[in-house]
Design a protein around this motif. Sequence first.
Motif, PDB file in Angstrom:
ATOM      1  N   ARG A   1       0.840  -1.193   0.000  1.00 43.41           N
ATOM      2  CA  ARG A   1       0.000   0.000   0.000  1.00 43.41           C
ATOM      3  C   ARG A   1       0.877   1.246   0.000  1.00 43.41           C
ATOM      4  O   ARG A   1       1.906   1.294   0.687  1.00 43.41           O
ATOM      5  N   VAL A   2       0.452   2.238  -0.769  1.00 38.87           N
ATOM      6  CA  VAL A   2       1.240   3.461  -0.925  1.00 38.87           C
ATOM      7  C   VAL A   2       0.712   4.537   0.017  1.00 38.87           C
ATOM      8  O   VAL A   2      -0.498   4.778   0.087  1.00 38.87           O
ATOM      9  N   PHE A   3       1.615   5.179   0.726  1.00 34.41           N
ATOM     10  CA  PHE A   3       1.245   6.267   1.629  1.00 34.41           C
ATOM     11  C   PHE A   3       2.304   7.352   1.526  1.00 34.41           C
ATOM     12  O   PHE A   3       3.331   7.187   0.847  1.00 34.41           O
ATOM     13  N   ALA A   4       2.076   8.474   2.179  1.00 29.71           N
ATOM     14  CA  ALA A   4       3.032   9.591   2.168  1.00 29.71           C
ATOM     15  C   ALA A   4       3.774   9.641   3.500  1.00 29.71           C
ATOM     16  O   ALA A   4       3.200   9.338   4.551  1.00 29.71           O
ATOM     17  N   GLU A   5       5.048  10.032   3.433  1.00 29.98           N
ATOM     18  CA  GLU A   5       5.863  10.092   4.645  1.00 29.98           C
ATOM     19  C   GLU A   5       6.715  11.351   4.623  1.00 29.98           C
ATOM     20  O   GLU A   5       7.340  11.658   3.606  1.00 29.98           O
ATOM     21  N   PRO A   6       6.761  12.105   5.724  1.00 28.38           N
ATOM     22  CA  PRO A   6       7.561  13.339   5.760  1.00 28.38           C
ATOM     23  C   PRO A   6       9.047  13.059   5.560  1.00 28.38           C
ATOM     24  O   PRO A   6       9.541  11.974   5.865  1.00 28.38           O
ATOM     25  N   ILE A   7       9.741  14.052   5.060  1.00 21.90           N
ATOM     26  CA  ILE A   7      11.179  13.942   4.826  1.00 21.90           C
ATOM     27  C   ILE A   7      11.912  13.760   6.154  1.00 21.90           C
ATOM     28  O   ILE A   7      11.511  14.291   7.184  1.00 21.90           O
ATOM     29  N   SER A   8      12.984  12.978   6.114  1.00 18.76           N
ATOM     30  CA  SER A   8      13.784  12.757   7.319  1.00 18.76           C
ATOM     31  C   SER A   8      14.858  13.828   7.435  1.00 18.76           C
ATOM     32  O   SER A   8      15.197  14.501   6.463  1.00 18.76           O
ATOM     33  N   GLU A   9      15.398  13.953   8.649  1.00 24.30           N
ATOM     34  CA  GLU A   9      16.432  14.953   8.865  1.00 24.30           C
ATOM     35  C   GLU A   9      17.673  14.653   8.033  1.00 24.30           C
ATOM     36  O   GLU A   9      18.306  15.553   7.484  1.00 24.30           O
ATOM     37  N   GLY A  10      18.011  13.372   7.907  1.00 23.72           N
ATOM     38  CA  GLY A  10      19.167  12.994   7.110  1.00 23.72           C
ATOM     39  C   GLY A  10      19.021  13.394   5.656  1.00 23.72           C
ATOM     40  O   GLY A  10      19.976  13.862   5.024  1.00 23.72           O
ATOM     41  N   GLU A  11      17.816  13.238   5.124  1.00 16.93           N
ATOM     42  CA  GLU A  11      17.582  13.596   3.726  1.00 16.93           C
ATOM     43  C   GLU A  11      17.621  15.105   3.519  1.00 16.93           C
ATOM     44  O   GLU A  11      18.054  15.587   2.473  1.00 16.93           O
ATOM     45  N   VAL A  12      17.175  15.860   4.523  1.00 17.32           N
ATOM     46  CA  VAL A  12      17.278  17.316   4.440  1.00 17.32           C
ATOM     47  C   VAL A  12      18.739  17.741   4.370  1.00 17.32           C
ATOM     48  O   VAL A  12      19.139  18.559   3.539  1.00 17.32           O
ATOM     49  N   LEU A  13      19.555  17.168   5.242  1.00 22.08           N
ATOM     50  CA  LEU A  13      20.959  17.561   5.322  1.00 22.08           C
ATOM     51  C   LEU A  13      21.734  17.152   4.073  1.00 22.08           C
ATOM     52  O   LEU A  13      22.716  17.807   3.702  1.00 22.08           O
ATOM     53  N   GLU A  14      21.300  16.084   3.404  1.00 22.45           N
ATOM     54  CA  GLU A  14      21.978  15.648   2.180  1.00 22.45           C
ATOM     55  C   GLU A  14      21.814  16.659   1.059  1.00 22.45           C
ATOM     56  O   GLU A  14      22.669  16.776   0.182  1.00 22.45           O
ATOM     57  N   ASP A  15      20.698  17.376   1.078  1.00 23.56           N
ATOM     58  CA  ASP A  15      20.386  18.293  -0.022  1.00 23.56           C
ATOM     59  C   ASP A  15      20.293  19.729   0.480  1.00 23.56           C
ATOM     60  O   ASP A  15      19.448  20.502   0.049  1.00 23.56           O
ATOM     61  N   LEU A  16      21.188  20.081   1.379  1.00 27.38           N
ATOM     62  CA  LEU A  16      21.102  21.372   2.058  1.00 27.38           C
ATOM     63  C   LEU A  16      21.640  22.515   1.202  1.00 27.38           C
ATOM     64  O   LEU A  16      22.696  22.407   0.596  1.00 27.38           O
ATOM     65  N   GLU A  17      20.882  23.614   1.147  1.00 26.69           N
ATOM     66  CA  GLU A  17      21.356  24.853   0.543  1.00 26.69           C
ATOM     67  C   GLU A  17      21.980  25.700   1.650  1.00 26.69           C
ATOM     68  O   GLU A  17      21.328  26.012   2.642  1.00 26.69           O
ATOM     69  N   LYS A  18      23.240  26.068   1.503  1.00 26.19           N
ATOM     70  CA  LYS A  18      23.904  26.862   2.534  1.00 26.19           C
ATOM     71  C   LYS A  18      23.465  28.324   2.457  1.00 26.19           C
ATOM     72  O   LYS A  18      23.497  28.937   1.395  1.00 26.19           O
ATOM     73  N   ALA A  19      23.056  28.850   3.581  1.00 25.53           N
ATOM     74  CA  ALA A  19      22.618  30.246   3.636  1.00 25.53           C
ATOM     75  C   ALA A  19      23.831  31.172   3.733  1.00 25.53           C
ATOM     76  O   ALA A  19      24.777  30.884   4.460  1.00 25.53           O
ATOM     77  N   PRO A  20      23.815  32.315   3.023  1.00 30.01           N
ATOM     78  CA  PRO A  20      24.925  33.273   3.117  1.00 30.01           C
ATOM     79  C   PRO A  20      24.887  34.037   4.435  1.00 30.01           C
ATOM     80  O   PRO A  20      23.833  34.249   5.028  1.00 30.01           O
ATOM     81  N   GLU A  21      26.056  34.483   4.877  1.00 32.58           N
ATOM     82  CA  GLU A  21      26.172  35.172   6.160  1.00 32.58           C
ATOM     83  C   GLU A  21      25.410  36.487   6.197  1.00 32.58           C
ATOM     84  O   GLU A  21      24.987  36.940   7.266  1.00 32.58           O
ATOM     85  N   ASN A  22      25.229  37.127   5.042  1.00 31.83           N
ATOM     86  CA  ASN A  22      24.590  38.451   5.037  1.00 31.83           C
ATOM     87  C   ASN A  22      23.083  38.396   5.296  1.00 31.83           C
ATOM     88  O   ASN A  22      22.413  39.423   5.249  1.00 31.83           O
ATOM     89  N   LEU A  23      22.549  37.205   5.574  1.00 33.89           N
ATOM     90  CA  LEU A  23      21.125  37.094   5.898  1.00 33.89           C
ATOM     91  C   LEU A  23      20.824  37.438   7.353  1.00 33.89           C
ATOM     92  O   LEU A  23      19.655  37.515   7.735  1.00 33.89           O
ATOM     93  N   LEU A  24      21.841  37.636   8.157  1.00 39.09           N
ATOM     94  CA  LEU A  24      21.627  37.920   9.569  1.00 39.09           C
ATOM     95  C   LEU A  24      20.683  39.108   9.756  1.00 39.09           C
ATOM     96  O   LEU A  24      20.844  40.148   9.121  1.00 39.09           O
ATOM     97  N   ASN A  25      19.678  38.920  10.615  1.00 41.34           N
ATOM     98  CA  ASN A  25      18.639  39.916  10.937  1.00 41.34           C
ATOM     99  C   ASN A  25      17.594  40.095   9.844  1.00 41.34           C
ATOM    100  O   ASN A  25      16.674  40.906   9.998  1.00 41.34           O
ATOM    101  N   GLU A  26      17.708  39.358   8.751  1.00 38.32           N
ATOM    102  CA  GLU A  26      16.705  39.449   7.700  1.00 38.32           C
ATOM    103  C   GLU A  26      15.457  38.650   8.098  1.00 38.32           C
ATOM    104  O   GLU A  26      15.513  37.696   8.870  1.00 38.32           O
ATOM    105  N   THR A  27      14.313  39.044   7.543  1.00 36.25           N
ATOM    106  CA  THR A  27      13.073  38.287   7.713  1.00 36.25           C
ATOM    107  C   THR A  27      13.023  37.205   6.646  1.00 36.25           C
ATOM    108  O   THR A  27      13.398  37.433   5.498  1.00 36.25           O
ATOM    109  N   ILE A  28      12.563  36.028   7.032  1.00 31.39           N
ATOM    110  CA  ILE A  28      12.536  34.909   6.096  1.00 31.39           C
ATOM    111  C   ILE A  28      11.261  34.110   6.299  1.00 31.39           C
ATOM    112  O   ILE A  28      10.696  34.080   7.394  1.00 31.39           O
ATOM    113  N   VAL A  29      10.777  33.480   5.232  1.00 37.67           N
ATOM    114  CA  VAL A  29       9.538  32.696   5.261  1.00 37.67           C
ATOM    115  C   VAL A  29       9.877  31.226   5.027  1.00 37.67           C
ATOM    116  O   VAL A  29      10.724  30.900   4.191  1.00 37.67           O
ATOM    117  N   GLY A  30       9.239  30.358   5.773  1.00 32.48           N
ATOM    118  CA  GLY A  30       9.472  28.932   5.592  1.00 32.48           C
ATOM    119  C   GLY A  30       8.314  28.110   6.132  1.00 32.48           C
ATOM    120  O   GLY A  30       7.364  28.642   6.703  1.00 32.48           O
TER     121      GLY A  30
END
Length: 288
Positions: free
Chosen positions: A131-160
């Motif tokens: 049977r097919v179901f949906a499963e949330p992404i794991s932490e390991g999978e997030v870290l494998e495909d991580l986009e590194k944030a630039p340092e100049n984002l400090l104090n910026e507002t961000i949506v997620g």
Amino acid sequence: MNQTKIGTIQSMDVIKRTAEGFLLSDGQDEILLPHEQVDGEIEEIGEHVTVFLYNDRKKNPVATMFLPEVRLDAYGWAEVAEVVKNLGVFVNIGVDKAFLVSKDHLPLLKEVWPKEGDWLFVSLEKDKKGRVFAEPISEGEVLEDLEKAPENLLNETIVGRIYRSTKAGSFILTEEGYRGFIHPYERKTEPRLGETIEGRIIDVKEDGTLNISLRPLKQHSMDPDADQIYNYLVDHDGVMPFTDKSDPNEIRDTFKISKSAFKRAIGKLMKEDKVIQKQNQTVMKHND
């Protein structure tokens, strides 16, 4: 139909037109492509098509030319369509059937379960019965495909969106693909899994991940930023050539803060009736 192919994208040939749609084959298995699942037009028998295979609401295997982002081999955002107590939530991946995210993959506290309209980052999985179901992404999978944030984002507002909720805090993925963490001290209430939130970046770590605060800005950078700007005015005879329309680079070079932080600080000073803006300048009120 070979059930191992359900939940995947396949290349198949049109072999027959039927009253319900078109019959497809990959040389081994055959499957129906209903008329309503045809994207564009199929011109002739023998035409080659790319389709997503799934079991419809009646549990019959069918194909669609509308290819979802969420599959057995790929993660994507899926909207929560229904919340079922003691079972889990159903998400819409873009086909005419919702897929269950089991309560086993949701927070223990139902207060932070997703609501209808929230979005979960999921892939399709199969249980031992196929049977097919949906499963949330794991932490390991997030870290494998991580986009590194630039340092100049400090104090910026961000949506997620919240993709993981734990006792240690909440984890978000931003629109830009950055990973963020919200400590319990940096929020008034715990956000829901799948909730879209707006916060302020309080730290950009060496690995490119973010620490984010959901607390009101006045508890953090607004007062120091406003004080810095006011002191600058005092040191420059109450007048400065900066407003909320000024160039972001000039603001950063002068005050070492982002334009959004500058605008918030200026707004605070104006609300307190300490400054006004006129003729591309900010002026202390007693200098007006």
